[in-house]
Design a protein around this motif. Structure first.
Motif, PDB file in Angstrom:
ATOM      1  N   ALA A  81       0.618  -1.228   0.022  1.00  0.00           N
ATOM      2  CA  ALA A  81       0.020   0.042  -0.120  1.00  0.00           C
ATOM      3  C   ALA A  81       0.987   1.344  -0.097  1.00  0.00           C
ATOM      4  CB  ALA A  81      -0.915   0.013   1.358  1.00  0.00           C
ATOM      5  N   ALA A  82       1.950   1.062   0.820  1.00  0.00           N
ATOM      6  CA  ALA A  82       2.821   2.430   0.667  1.00  0.00           C
ATOM      7  C   ALA A  82       3.240   2.720  -0.503  1.00  0.00           C
ATOM      8  CB  ALA A  82       3.984   2.081   1.542  1.00  0.00           C
ATOM      9  N   SER A  83       3.462   1.614  -1.487  1.00  0.00           N
ATOM     10  CA  SER A  83       3.959   2.189  -2.672  1.00  0.00           C
ATOM     11  C   SER A  83       2.752   2.544  -4.019  1.00  0.00           C
ATOM     12  CB  SER A  83       4.630   1.075  -3.567  1.00  0.00           C
ATOM     13  OG  SER A  83       3.648  -0.053  -3.852  1.00  0.00           O
ATOM     14  N   LEU A  84       1.691   2.581  -3.543  1.00  0.00           N
ATOM     15  CA  LEU A  84       0.518   3.215  -4.270  1.00  0.00           C
ATOM     16  C   LEU A  84       0.646   4.412  -4.398  1.00  0.00           C
ATOM     17  CD1 LEU A  84      -2.243   0.663  -3.246  1.00  0.00           C
ATOM     18  CD2 LEU A  84      -0.959   0.421  -5.239  1.00  0.00           C
ATOM     19  N   PRO A  85       0.121   5.030  -5.749  1.00  0.00           N
ATOM     20  CA  PRO A  85       0.341   6.562  -5.780  1.00  0.00           C
ATOM     21  C   PRO A  85      -0.970   7.185  -4.909  1.00  0.00           C
ATOM     22  CG  PRO A  85      -0.699   5.391  -7.798  1.00  0.00           C
ATOM     23  CD  PRO A  85      -0.098   4.330  -6.765  1.00  0.00           C
ATOM     24  N   ARG A 121       7.866   9.818 -14.064  1.00  0.00           N
ATOM     25  CA  ARG A 121       8.765   8.926 -13.251  1.00  0.00           C
ATOM     26  C   ARG A 121       7.701   7.834 -12.991  1.00  0.00           C
ATOM     27  NH1 ARG A 121      13.916   9.512 -12.279  1.00  0.00           N
ATOM     28  NH2 ARG A 121      14.624  11.906 -12.519  1.00  0.00           N
ATOM     29  N   VAL A 122       8.230   6.772 -12.467  1.00  0.00           N
ATOM     30  CA  VAL A 122       7.544   5.585 -12.157  1.00  0.00           C
ATOM     31  C   VAL A 122       6.773   5.585 -10.851  1.00  0.00           C
ATOM     32  CG1 VAL A 122       7.129   3.124 -11.852  1.00  0.00           C
ATOM     33  CG2 VAL A 122       8.617   4.104 -13.717  1.00  0.00           C
ATOM     34  N   ARG A 146       0.215  -9.561 -17.492  1.00  0.00           N
ATOM     35  CA  ARG A 146       0.879  -8.274 -18.090  1.00  0.00           C
ATOM     36  C   ARG A 146       1.235  -7.335 -16.913  1.00  0.00           C
ATOM     37  NH1 ARG A 146      -2.851  -6.637 -23.022  1.00  0.00           N
ATOM     38  NH2 ARG A 146      -4.515  -6.363 -21.305  1.00  0.00           N
ATOM     39  N   THR A 147       1.792  -6.278 -17.323  1.00  0.00           N
ATOM     40  CA  THR A 147       2.381  -5.235 -16.104  1.00  0.00           C
ATOM     41  C   THR A 147       1.955  -4.156 -16.490  1.00  0.00           C
ATOM     42  OG1 THR A 147       4.515  -6.391 -16.150  1.00  0.00           O
ATOM     43  CG2 THR A 147       4.264  -4.329 -15.102  1.00  0.00           C
ATOM     44  N   GLY A 148       1.285  -3.275 -15.421  1.00  0.00           N
ATOM     45  CA  GLY A 148       0.721  -2.084 -15.398  1.00  0.00           C
ATOM     46  C   GLY A 148       1.683  -0.977 -14.825  1.00  0.00           C
ATOM     47  N   VAL A 149       2.020  -0.020 -15.367  1.00  0.00           N
ATOM     48  CA  VAL A 149       3.053   1.034 -15.118  1.00  0.00           C
ATOM     49  C   VAL A 149       2.004   2.388 -14.963  1.00  0.00           C
ATOM     50  CG1 VAL A 149       5.070   2.249 -16.050  1.00  0.00           C
ATOM     51  CG2 VAL A 149       4.846  -0.088 -16.555  1.00  0.00           C
ATOM     52  N   ILE A 150       2.455   2.881 -13.748  1.00  0.00           N
ATOM     53  CA  ILE A 150       1.897   4.285 -13.516  1.00  0.00           C
ATOM     54  C   ILE A 150       3.018   5.332 -13.282  1.00  0.00           C
ATOM     55  CG2 ILE A 150       0.382   5.161 -11.709  1.00  0.00           C
ATOM     56  CD1 ILE A 150      -0.916   2.759 -11.050  1.00  0.00           C
ATOM     57  N   PRO A 170       9.722  -0.950 -15.351  1.00  0.00           N
ATOM     58  CA  PRO A 170      10.886  -0.322 -14.525  1.00  0.00           C
ATOM     59  C   PRO A 170      10.597  -0.108 -13.095  1.00  0.00           C
ATOM     60  CG  PRO A 170       9.422   1.180 -15.753  1.00  0.00           C
ATOM     61  CD  PRO A 170       8.787  -0.223 -16.100  1.00  0.00           C
ATOM     62  N   ALA A 171      11.698   0.015 -12.681  1.00  0.00           N
ATOM     63  CA  ALA A 171      11.441   0.114 -11.068  1.00  0.00           C
ATOM     64  C   ALA A 171      11.066   1.434 -10.672  1.00  0.00           C
ATOM     65  CB  ALA A 171      13.052   0.157 -10.303  1.00  0.00           C
ATOM     66  N   VAL A 172      10.320   1.557  -9.400  1.00  0.00           N
ATOM     67  CA  VAL A 172       9.836   2.750  -9.043  1.00  0.00           C
ATOM     68  C   VAL A 172      10.671   3.721  -8.939  1.00  0.00           C
ATOM     69  CG1 VAL A 172       8.698   3.986  -6.996  1.00  0.00           C
ATOM     70  CG2 VAL A 172       8.019   1.678  -7.655  1.00  0.00           C
ATOM     71  N   GLY A 173      10.383   4.893  -9.417  1.00  0.00           N
ATOM     72  CA  GLY A 173      11.470   5.914  -9.468  1.00  0.00           C
ATOM     73  C   GLY A 173      12.344   6.228 -10.790  1.00  0.00           C
TER      74      GLY A 173
END
Length: 290
Positions: free
Chosen positions: A3-7, A25-26, A36-40, A113-116
Motif C-alpha cells: 500500500a505504501a508504494s501506491l500512488p 517517473r514511475v 501483463r504489467t501495469g506501469v503508473i 521499470p523500477a519505481v522512480g
C-alpha cells in the motif's frame, strides 16, 4: 502490492493540450491478472480508455526506459482506495470520486521499470490524429443531429450546447470513436415518447440526413477553432470541448482528444439507419471524415 508504494496523487495528463510525448517517473508497477504489467507514472501524454464511458480507444505508443522500448498494449484508468489498486473494468467508482486516487495505467507485456525510473512516453501521432479527428466530428455530428430533429419534439426538453432540444443527450446508448469517424447508437422508447419525441420523424431519414450534413458542411467550412478547457492537469479535473462556431460557441463535457481547428477535418458526413427493438426504435448514426 505494498500500500505504501501506491500512488497518492492523481496522474497529471498533457494529452488534453495535444501532447504526444512526455517524461514522467514511475510511481507504481503492478502485476496484472492476465500476466501483463501495469506501469503508473506521475505524468503522461498517453490517453487511456475510460471504462465508465469507453467512447475513445486508448492511444498506441511506447515507453522508453533503461535503454529499452516497450510497446503499450493498452492504457486504462486505475483507482486507488484503502490500500488497493483497481484497474480498468474493476474500478468500482466514477473518476473523480472523493477519497480515491485516479491514475493512467500503461499496460505492457514485459516486466516494468523500477519505481522512480524516468520514462519517456511516445504516442503514435498518426493514430492519435485520426482518433482526435473522429472525436471532434462526433461532437459536431451530435449537435447537427439535435438541430435536424428540432421539429420532432412536441414538448419542452433540456437543450444542447447550441440551444436545440438535446436528443443526443437524452437518447444516447453507446458512442464509439474510431479513426476518422464514429458510430453512435440511440434508443427511442416509452420514456422519450412521453417527453414529447415524435417517432414518425424516423419514417423518412433522408431529410434528417440532408439537414445534418448541410449543417456539418457549413461548420467545417468555417474552420472554427477547437480547444479543451480544464481546471488543472490532474486526470480528475473537469474538461470541456469548446468549439468557436460562427453563430455560437459550443461547450461540451469531454475527456478525449481533439483537433485544434475544423479545417483539419475535410468533409464530415453522417448516415442514419433504424431498427425495431423491444419497446421502441434504435437509431444508428455513422459519422465519416473523407
Amino acid at each position: 502490492m505494498h500500500a505504501a508504494s501506491l500512488p497518492r496523487t492523481d496522474t497529471r495528463i498533457s494529452y488534453p493540450d495535444g501532447a504526444t510525448s512526455s517524461i514522467g517517473r514511475v510511481v507504481h508497477v503492478a502485476g496484472l491478472a492476465d500476466g501483463r504489467t501495469g506501469v503508473i507514472l506521475d505524468q503522461t501524454a498517453f490517453h487511456p480508455v475510460d471504462t465508465a464511458w469507453p467512447d475513445q480507444p486508448a492511444d498506441r505508443g511506447t515507453l522508453h526506459f533503461d535503454g529499452t522500448e516497450a510497446a503499450v498494449v493498452d492504457a486504462v484508468i486505475g483507482a486507488v482506495h484503502d490500500g488497493a489498486l483497481y484497474v480498468g473494468s474493476d474500478v468500482p467508482v466514477r473518476t473523480g470520486t472523493a477519497d480515491w486516487t485516479f491514475t493512467v495505467v500503461h499496460v505492457i507485456a514485459e516486466e516494468g521499470p523500477a519505481v522512480g525510473t524516468e520514462v519517456r512516453v511516445e504516442v503514435d501521432t498518426e493514430y492519435r490524429r485520426a482518433l482526435s479527428a473522429g472525436h471532434t466530428a462526433c461532437h459536431l455530428a451530435s449537435l447537427a443531429l439535435d438541430a435536424a430533429l428540432t421539429d420532432a419534439w412536441t414538448k419542452t426538453v433540456p437543450l444542447d450546447a447550441l440551444g436545440a432540444p438535446a436528443f443526443d443527450a437524452l437518447a444516447i446508448q453507446t458512442s464509439r470513436i474510431h479513426p476518422d469517424g464514429s458510430v453512435d447508437t440511440y434508443r427511442v422508447g416509452k420514456s422519450l415518447r412521453k417527453k414529447g419525441f415524435d417517432t414518425s420523424a424516423f419514417d423518412d431519414l433522408a431529410p434528417i440526413e440532408q439537414l445534418a450534413n448541410a449543417q456539418l458542411a457549413d461548420w467545417v467550412a468555417s474552420a472554427a477553432t477547437v480547444r479543451i478547457d480544464r481546471d488543472d492537469e490532474a486526470i480528475t479535473a473537469r474538461r470541456r470541448w469548446v468549439c468557436e462556431l460562427p453563430d455560437s460557441g459550443a461547450s461540451i463535457p469531454c475527456g478525449g482528444t481533439h483537433v485544434s481547428s475544423l479545417s483539419e477535418l475535410g468533409s464530415v458526413t453522417v448516415s442514419l439507419s433504424t431498427q425495431s427493438v423491444t419497446g421502441g426504435i434504435e437509431l444508428e448514426m455513422r459519422t465519416t471524415i473523407s
